[in-house]
Design a protein around this motif. Structure first.
Motif, PDB file in Angstrom:
ATOM      1  N   LEU A   1       0.814  -1.213   0.000  1.00 61.23           N
ATOM      2  CA  LEU A   1       0.000   0.000   0.000  1.00 61.23           C
ATOM      3  C   LEU A   1       0.850   1.266   0.000  1.00 61.23           C
ATOM      4  N   ALA A   2       2.038   1.213   0.607  1.00 59.29           N
ATOM      5  CA  ALA A   2       2.909   2.384   0.597  1.00 59.29           C
ATOM      6  C   ALA A   2       3.332   2.730  -0.823  1.00 59.29           C
ATOM      7  N   ILE A   3       3.812   1.738  -1.547  1.00 62.42           N
ATOM      8  CA  ILE A   3       4.280   2.004  -2.903  1.00 62.42           C
ATOM      9  C   ILE A   3       3.106   2.219  -3.850  1.00 62.42           C
ATOM     10  N   PHE A   4       1.950   1.644  -3.509  1.00 59.71           N
ATOM     11  CA  PHE A   4       0.710   1.881  -4.278  1.00 59.71           C
ATOM     12  C   PHE A   4       0.429   3.381  -4.369  1.00 59.71           C
ATOM     13  N   GLY A   5       0.438   4.037  -3.223  1.00 64.74           N
ATOM     14  CA  GLY A   5       0.147   5.470  -3.223  1.00 64.74           C
ATOM     15  C   GLY A   5       1.245   6.295  -3.858  1.00 64.74           C
ATOM     16  N   PHE A   6       2.507   5.900  -3.635  1.00 65.72           N
ATOM     17  CA  PHE A   6       3.643   6.690  -4.106  1.00 65.72           C
ATOM     18  C   PHE A   6       3.761   6.660  -5.628  1.00 65.72           C
ATOM     19  N   LEU A   7       3.848   5.453  -6.214  1.00 66.03           N
ATOM     20  CA  LEU A   7       4.035   5.349  -7.658  1.00 66.03           C
ATOM     21  C   LEU A   7       2.755   5.690  -8.419  1.00 66.03           C
ATOM     22  N   GLY A   8       1.610   5.375  -7.831  1.00 64.55           N
ATOM     23  CA  GLY A   8       0.361   5.769  -8.475  1.00 64.55           C
ATOM     24  C   GLY A   8       0.253   7.278  -8.625  1.00 64.55           C
ATOM     25  N   LEU A   9       0.711   7.993  -7.604  1.00 66.49           N
ATOM     26  CA  LEU A   9       0.719   9.456  -7.659  1.00 66.49           C
ATOM     27  C   LEU A   9       1.692   9.967  -8.713  1.00 66.49           C
ATOM     28  N   LEU A  10       2.921   9.432  -8.727  1.00 59.95           N
ATOM     29  CA  LEU A  10       3.933   9.934  -9.646  1.00 59.95           C
ATOM     30  C   LEU A  10       3.528   9.767 -11.099  1.00 59.95           C
ATOM     31  N   PHE A  11       2.753   8.710 -11.402  1.00 57.81           N
ATOM     32  CA  PHE A  11       2.392   8.438 -12.792  1.00 57.81           C
ATOM     33  C   PHE A  11       1.636   9.595 -13.427  1.00 57.81           C
ATOM     34  N   PHE A  12       0.626  10.128 -12.720  1.00 63.36           N
ATOM     35  CA  PHE A  12      -0.107  11.240 -13.340  1.00 63.36           C
ATOM     36  C   PHE A  12       0.387  12.605 -12.871  1.00 63.36           C
ATOM     37  N   PHE A  13       1.162  12.670 -11.773  1.00 57.85           N
ATOM     38  CA  PHE A  13       1.673  13.952 -11.308  1.00 57.85           C
ATOM     39  C   PHE A  13       2.689  14.533 -12.290  1.00 57.85           C
ATOM     40  N   SER A  14       3.535  13.679 -12.860  1.00 60.79           N
ATOM     41  CA  SER A  14       4.512  14.164 -13.838  1.00 60.79           C
ATOM     42  C   SER A  14       3.823  14.747 -15.060  1.00 60.79           C
ATOM     43  N   GLN A  15       2.746  14.119 -15.504  1.00 59.72           N
ATOM     44  CA  GLN A  15       1.995  14.663 -16.642  1.00 59.72           C
ATOM     45  C   GLN A  15       1.318  15.983 -16.263  1.00 59.72           C
ATOM     46  N   TYR A  16       0.824  16.046 -15.028  1.00 65.00           N
ATOM     47  CA  TYR A  16       0.178  17.269 -14.554  1.00 65.00           C
ATOM     48  C   TYR A  16       1.145  18.453 -14.594  1.00 65.00           C
ATOM     49  N   LEU A  17       2.381  18.236 -14.118  1.00 62.37           N
ATOM     50  CA  LEU A  17       3.346  19.329 -14.091  1.00 62.37           C
ATOM     51  C   LEU A  17       3.641  19.845 -15.496  1.00 62.37           C
ATOM     52  N   GLN A  18       3.763  18.951 -16.471  1.00 62.51           N
ATOM     53  CA  GLN A  18       4.118  19.368 -17.821  1.00 62.51           C
ATOM     54  C   GLN A  18       2.926  19.888 -18.626  1.00 62.51           C
ATOM     55  N   LEU A  19       1.824  19.161 -18.563  1.00 62.88           N
ATOM     56  CA  LEU A  19       0.709  19.463 -19.454  1.00 62.88           C
ATOM     57  C   LEU A  19      -0.301  20.436 -18.868  1.00 62.88           C
ATOM     58  N   VAL A  20      -0.331  20.577 -17.550  1.00 64.75           N
ATOM     59  CA  VAL A  20      -1.238  21.537 -16.915  1.00 64.75           C
ATOM     60  C   VAL A  20      -0.470  22.763 -16.425  1.00 64.75           C
ATOM     61  N   ARG A  21       0.610  22.545 -15.711  1.00 62.62           N
ATOM     62  CA  ARG A  21       1.399  23.663 -15.175  1.00 62.62           C
ATOM     63  C   ARG A  21       2.352  24.265 -16.203  1.00 62.62           C
ATOM     64  N   GLY A  22       2.626  23.535 -17.286  1.00 61.41           N
ATOM     65  CA  GLY A  22       3.504  24.057 -18.321  1.00 61.41           C
ATOM     66  C   GLY A  22       4.986  23.959 -18.007  1.00 61.41           C
ATOM     67  N   PHE A  23       5.385  23.087 -17.070  1.00 60.38           N
ATOM     68  CA  PHE A  23       6.795  22.905 -16.747  1.00 60.38           C
ATOM     69  C   PHE A  23       7.482  22.146 -17.883  1.00 60.38           C
ATOM     70  N   GLY A  24       8.750  22.483 -18.157  1.00 61.06           N
ATOM     71  CA  GLY A  24       9.556  21.673 -19.049  1.00 61.06           C
ATOM     72  C   GLY A  24       9.944  20.391 -18.341  1.00 61.06           C
ATOM     73  N   PRO A  25      10.460  19.387 -19.090  1.00 75.21           N
ATOM     74  CA  PRO A  25      10.814  18.107 -18.457  1.00 75.21           C
ATOM     75  C   PRO A  25      11.798  18.241 -17.304  1.00 75.21           C
ATOM     76  N   LEU A  26      12.853  19.047 -17.462  1.00 74.80           N
ATOM     77  CA  LEU A  26      13.847  19.181 -16.400  1.00 74.80           C
ATOM     78  C   LEU A  26      13.253  19.887 -15.184  1.00 74.80           C
ATOM     79  N   LYS A  27      12.481  20.926 -15.414  1.00 76.14           N
ATOM     80  CA  LYS A  27      11.855  21.641 -14.301  1.00 76.14           C
ATOM     81  C   LYS A  27      10.863  20.742 -13.571  1.00 76.14           C
ATOM     82  N   ALA A  28      10.138  19.913 -14.328  1.00 77.00           N
ATOM     83  CA  ALA A  28       9.188  18.993 -13.706  1.00 77.00           C
ATOM     84  C   ALA A  28       9.915  17.962 -12.854  1.00 77.00           C
ATOM     85  N   GLY A  29      11.048  17.454 -13.365  1.00 78.87           N
ATOM     86  CA  GLY A  29      11.822  16.504 -12.585  1.00 78.87           C
ATOM     87  C   GLY A  29      12.368  17.130 -11.318  1.00 78.87           C
ATOM     88  N   ALA A  30      12.874  18.363 -11.425  1.00 78.76           N
ATOM     89  CA  ALA A  30      13.389  19.061 -10.242  1.00 78.76           C
ATOM     90  C   ALA A  30      12.275  19.337  -9.238  1.00 78.76           C
TER      91      ALA A  30
END
Length: 510
Positions: free
Chosen positions: A283-312
């Motif tokens: 359950l710990a990794i369920f929440g962690f990796l499940g979040l990262l999967f769509f959070f990275s897309q959110y930063l780039q496609l909604v917030r407009g971050f570039g890939p490096l800025k999103a990673g940082a």
């Protein structure tokens, strides 16, 4: 959970060679963990390049973990029989070769196949690394510290994936996130041959092929059924997959109870410290990796971050996960393993809640603080639950026990991507409110995925509506994950034994 281990004579302490070998093992597990999340930031660019559908994007994301999780139990037992170092070396070569195939994939189908091969190779590596740690560090205190460092590598690697991916995608094409594996694997191959000791279990029996097949037929169909349930509903395929997994699981358990040397000692699941730790791990990794999967897309496609800025932007989770190594001893001495694991899960749930509340806030600080809190809580829960599982069996079964711990990790990650990713997709489509004048072509793009709308639709109103729907869906899915972790926290607190571990004695381990 080292307090559950029986007392015994002081074991020989590891020296510089063993600690240097641990660096090699952490390098391997770090790379495997990075590979599980590095692809998230590449989803927008590979979508633009090879044009996968929304379903194919999910398969690209989770097929690696599905195959890995399905084969871990078998590979852990093979490692105990043919040699853990030998299997690790074979897997290293295979992982590097599959990485090259994935880097130059020209179609979604080829990329999915390459990710499956990466999962196959990864299944030979993960249990070998942890079981070699168990065999190298006979002294309980040293072994616990080594497992804590190993766990930090796995947790930090998952969080480092987006940063590594962002740095690469700023300068190279999306295939570079796979190609970077090759030089690291070459280094691990050379250093591993020089530093790692060979070790085997004592069981002489062959691997039971039927049990191996049943373990795969249990894990993969059940995860597929959950994934399909949230994306397509409870149709005939979903029911058939779930029934197949449940039937195979029932048969697998019955067979293990009759075998002299089972593939998996199912009686361990009757021990609260073991089963509770596994549940916490999943359950710990369920929440962690499940979040990262769509959070990275959110930063780039909604917030407009570039890939490096999103990673940082995801770096706070990494730093917090690394800090966990310094906190484990204090938590164990004050709370004991069960309460410390429960506290870690509760802290992670608070972090998820903070992130969910920060989705619509313009500044980054809420997201960053939430990530740091999540990384801290998940790191504590992962480290202690892994220690509890591996410490529950004798060294001769270290490969099998390590495989169980790794199966929990990978299954939790696969479920997180499949369930939370699919739930997010369902919520996204249900909250999508497109302008009345939207054309059929634009509507189809927006309903497929946010990435398809951003890269394919020329209409600003359609893109804005898709971004709003994506953000709302992410907020809801994050709150769902937080509720799940709160429940897991209560169970861990009550079920897993919590005898405080003294920090100075041989039984401390941390």
């Amino acid at each position: 959970m080292t307090s559950s281990l029986p007392a015994g004579p002081v074991q020989a302490r590891a020296g510089k060679r063993e600690w240097a070998a641990l660096v090699v093992l952490v390098l391997v597990v770090l790379l495997l963990a990075i590979d599980g999340t590095v692809l998230y930031l590449a989803v927008p660019s590979l979508t633009e390049d090879i044009g996968p559908t929304a379903t194919q994007i999910l398969w690209i994301g989770d097929i690696y973990a599905f195959v890995l999780a399905g084969l871990l139990i078998t590979m852990g037992n093979i490692a105990d029989r043919i040699g853990r170092k030998r299997l690790l070396m074979i897997g290293t070569v295979g992982f590097g070769s599959a990485s090259v195939l994935a880097a130059f994939a020209s179609t979604p189908e080829v990329l999915i196949a390459a990710r499956a091969l990466l999962g196959l190779a990864g299944a030979t590596l993960m249990p070998s690394t942890l079981s070699i740690v168990r065999s190298m560090f006979a002294d309980r205190a040293q072994r616990a510290r080594a497992i804590a460092i190993w766990s930090a590598g796995a947790t930090a690697g998952a969080a480092l994936g987006p940063l590594v991916g962002g740095a690469l995608l700023e300068r190279f094409w999306w295939g570079s996130v796979f190609l970077i594996n090759v030089p690291v694997m070459v280094l691990a191959l050379v250093a591993g041959r020089l530093l790692l000791p060979e070790s085997k279990g004592e069981a002489p029996a062959r691997i039971d092929v039927v049990s191996s097949a049943l373990s795969i037929l249990t894990i993969v169909p059940l995860v597929f059924a959950l994934k399909r349930l949230f994306s397509d509903g409870a149709d005939a395929v979903t029911v058939a997959a779930a029934a197949t997994g449940l039937l195979a699981g029932w048969w697998f358990v019955r067979r293990q109870n009759r075998l002299a040397v089972p593939l998996l000692d199912v009686s361990l699941f009757k021990v609260p410290a073991f089963s509770g730790a596994l549940a916490a791990n999943v359950l710990a990794i369920f929440g962690f990796l499940g979040l990262l999967f769509f959070f990275s897309q959110y930063l780039q496609l909604v917030r407009g971050f570039g890939p490096l800025k999103a990673g940082a932007a995801e770096l706070p989770g990494t730093l917090a996960a690394v800090l966990v190594v310094a906190l484990i001893g204090v938590l164990l001495s004050r709370l004991g393993a069960g309460r410390a694991i429960g506290l870690g899960l509760m802290v992670a749930a608070v972090g998820l809640t903070v992130m969910g509340l920060s989705v619509d806030v313009r500044t980054y600080w809420g997201l960053g603080i939430g990530l740091a809190v999540i990384g801290l809580g998940i790191g504590v829960a992962m480290t202690l639950s892994t220690d509890a599982v591996v410490g529950a069996v004798p060294e001769r079964r270290a490969g099998a026990a390590s495989a169980v711990a790794e199966t929990a990790y990978e299954l939790g990650g696969a479920l997180g991507i499949a369930v939370l990713g699919s739930l997010h997709g369902l919520l996204y489509r249900s909250s999508l409110a497109l302008p009345a004048e939207t054309t059929a072509a634009d509507r189809a793009l927006a309903e497929d995925s946010l990435a398809a709308a951003v890269y394919g639709s020329p209409t600003p109103g359609v893109v804005a509506a898709a971004q709003d729907a994506f953000a709302q869906a992410m907020q809801s899915a994050t709150f769902v994950a937080a509720v799940i972790l709160v429940g897991a926290s209560v169970v861990a607190w009550k079920v897993i034994p919590s005898e405080p571990v003294p920090t100075g004695g041989a039984r401390a381990g941390h």
